[in-house]
Write an enzyme that holds these catalytic residues in place. Structure first.
Site, PDB file in Angstrom:
ATOM      1  N   CYS A  53       0.847  -1.180   0.000  1.00  0.00           N
ATOM      2  CA  CYS A  53       0.000   0.000   0.000  1.00  0.00           C
ATOM      3  C   CYS A  53       0.891   1.241   0.000  1.00  0.00           C
ATOM      4  CB  CYS A  53      -0.899  -0.007   1.234  1.00  0.00           C
ATOM      5  SG  CYS A  53      -1.899   1.485   1.425  1.00  0.00           S
ATOM      6  N   CYS A  56       0.385   3.286   3.502  1.00  0.00           N
ATOM      7  CA  CYS A  56       0.868   2.829   4.811  1.00  0.00           C
ATOM      8  C   CYS A  56       1.977   1.777   4.763  1.00  0.00           C
ATOM      9  CB  CYS A  56      -0.298   2.294   5.642  1.00  0.00           C
ATOM     10  SG  CYS A  56      -0.912   0.686   5.100  1.00  0.00           S
ATOM     11  N   CYS A 102      -7.218  -1.304   1.539  1.00  0.00           N
ATOM     12  CA  CYS A 102      -6.165  -1.788   2.421  1.00  0.00           C
ATOM     13  C   CYS A 102      -6.766  -1.977   3.816  1.00  0.00           C
ATOM     14  CB  CYS A 102      -5.025  -0.775   2.464  1.00  0.00           C
ATOM     15  SG  CYS A 102      -3.739  -1.183   3.663  1.00  0.00           S
ATOM     16  N   CYS A 105      -5.070   0.545   6.583  1.00  0.00           N
ATOM     17  CA  CYS A 105      -5.317   1.990   6.680  1.00  0.00           C
ATOM     18  C   CYS A 105      -6.616   2.444   6.017  1.00  0.00           C
ATOM     19  CB  CYS A 105      -4.142   2.773   6.095  1.00  0.00           C
ATOM     20  SG  CYS A 105      -3.973   2.666   4.302  1.00  0.00           S
ATOM     21  N   CYS A 127      -8.395  -5.642  -9.810  1.00  0.00           N
ATOM     22  CA  CYS A 127      -8.039  -4.555 -10.713  1.00  0.00           C
ATOM     23  C   CYS A 127      -7.620  -3.375  -9.824  1.00  0.00           C
ATOM     24  CB  CYS A 127      -9.250  -4.217 -11.576  1.00  0.00           C
ATOM     25  SG  CYS A 127      -8.945  -2.948 -12.791  1.00  0.00           S
TER      26      CYS A 127
END
Length: 139
Positions: A53, A56, A102, A105, A127
Site C-alpha cells: 500500500c 501505509c 487496504c 489503513c 483490478c
C-alpha cells in the site's frame, strides 16, 4: 472516505494524509478516484517482488499472482492473504462492484471482479490502481 474511522491499525488525520501523499495519490487512495487506464507505472511490470500500500506500506499483493489482463490496470488473482484487504459494496457510477481497500489503513486500492473467464486459479481479477501501490523488488 476522508472521514476515516479510527478502527484501522494505521490512522492519520486528513491533514496528515494530504501532507504525505501527492494530490493524485490522495485522490485515489483517500477519495476512491481511479487513475486513467494504461498510464500506471505497474500496468506492464514483470519485476519480481511484493506490492505494498502506497499510503501505509502494508504488503498486499505478490508479483506471483500478477497477470496480464489487458484491462489497463495491474491485475492480480489473489491478495497475499485475505486479511490484508477489505471489501465494500460500491454502487457508484450506476454499477454494482466490490471495492478493495487496504485493511491496515482503509485506503482505496481498486475493485475485484469474478467470472470473467481469465485462466487464473481463483477466477478473480483484482483490478488495482498502480498509484495505490509501491513495488518492493525481491533482492
Amino acid at each position: 472516505m476522508t472521514n476515516q474511522p479510527a478502527n484501522y491499525p494505521v490512522h492519520k488525520t486528513d491533514a496528515e494524509w494530504r501532507a504525505q501523499l501527492s494530490p493524485a495519490e490522495y485522490a485515489v487512495l483517500r477519495e476512491a478516484a481511479t487513475e486513467r487506464p494504461f498510464v500506471g507505472e505497474y500496468t506492464d511490470t514483470k519485476t519480481v517482488g511484493v506490492y505494498a500500500c502506497r499510503a501505509c506500506g502494508a504488503e498486499l499483493f505478490s508479483s506471483e499472482t500478477k497477470f496480464d489482463s489487458h484491462c489497463g490496470w495491474p491485475s492480480y488473482f489473489a491478495p497475499l492473504a485475505e486479511d490484508r484487504v477489505e471489501y465494500l459494496e460500491d454502487t457508484s457510477h450506476g454499477m454494482r462492484r466490490v471495492e478493495v481497500r487496504c485493511a491496515a489503513c482503509g485506503s482505496h486500492l481498486g475493485h475485484v471482479f469474478e467470472g470473467e473467464g481469465y485462466p487464473t486459479p481463483t477466477d478473480q481479477r483484482y483490478c488495482i490502481n498502480s498509484i495505490s501501490l509501491t513495488l518492493k523488488p525481491k533482492e
